[in-house]
Enzyme design. Structure first.
Site, PDB file in Angstrom:
ATOM      1  N   SER A 141       0.740  -1.173   0.008  1.00 12.01           N
ATOM      2  CA  SER A 141      -0.144  -0.015  -0.001  1.00 12.01           C
ATOM      3  C   SER A 141       0.940   1.361  -0.176  1.00 12.01           C
ATOM      4  CB  SER A 141      -0.865   0.011   1.130  1.00 12.01           C
ATOM      5  OG  SER A 141      -1.929   0.982   1.010  1.00 12.01           O
ATOM      6  N   HIS A 200      -2.384  -1.376  -4.348  1.00  5.02           N
ATOM      7  CA  HIS A 200      -3.899  -1.397  -4.477  1.00  5.02           C
ATOM      8  C   HIS A 200      -4.274   0.277  -4.313  1.00  5.02           C
ATOM      9  CE1 HIS A 200      -4.595  -1.951   0.225  1.00  5.02           C
ATOM     10  NE2 HIS A 200      -3.938  -0.626   0.074  1.00  5.02           N
TER      11      HIS A 200
END
EC number: 3.4.21.92
Length: 195
Positions: A96, A121
């Site tokens: 992330s 993501h």
């Protein structure tokens, strides 16, 4: 518990916590979730190292599951703002925002240890309140998603649509796959031996 390091110099001894000792070698370690406290500390370290020597590279080791987008963008912007090149190294996991910061290092100086994992993501968020408040929060998440995808596209050389598609769900990579993807430049297998 933070390990302490004993250093002898000129007949006297000094005790440093390990992170302060690493900072003296221009090494910053992000080994936790990205929060405002983490971001403030890393931004301060980057600014300190730039003030100390603007022409000497900085090394940032990352083992982070991600965290706050706003705080991560504060670190990202500071990484782009300071003059020294920044080597980023994934040790364990860069997921992330951790992966975003890994890619934010100076091109050609972004790397990973070989058994690490890297994951990108879209930003996560939750919304509650009245419908108009939920709409405002949803618009903000979409804005952040566009900004992050644009930056990843620029840093990887991948077109925006590919990044948008790949970040729609968790997208895990090995270090060699991350090199192919353009997130990093090098997989570190062994430390070079200085002769």
């Amino acid at each position: 518990m933070i390990p302490l390091v004993l250093e002898e110099s000129g007949g006297s001894e000094r005790v440093f916590d390990i992170y302060s000792r690493l900072l003296r070698e221009r090494i910053i370690f992000l080994g936790e979730q990205v929060t405002s406290e983490t971001a403030n500390r890393i931004v301060a370290q980057l600014l300190f190292l730039e003030a100390e020597d603007p022409d000497k590279d900085i090394y940032m080791y990352i083992n982070s599951p991600g965290g706050s987008v706003y705080d991560g963008l504060g670190i990202f912007d500071t990484m782009q703002h300071v003059k020294p090149d920044i080597h980023t190294v994934c040790v364990g996991l860069a997921a992330s925002m951790g992966a975003f910061l890994l890619a934010a290092g100076t091109k050609g100086k972004r790397s990973s240890l070989r058994h690490s994992r890297i994951m990108i993501h879209q930003p996560l968020g939750g919304a509650r309140g009245q419908a108009s408040d939920i709409r405002i929060q949803a618009d903000e998440i979409l804005f952040l998603k566009e900004r992050l995808n644009t930056e990843l596209s620029e840093r990887t050389g991948k077109d925006y649509e590919t990044i948008k598609e790949d970040t729609d769900r968790d997208f895990y990579m090995s270090p060699s796959e991350a090199v192919e993807y353009g997130l990093i430049d090098l997989v570190l297998d062994k430390k070079p031996v200085k002769v």
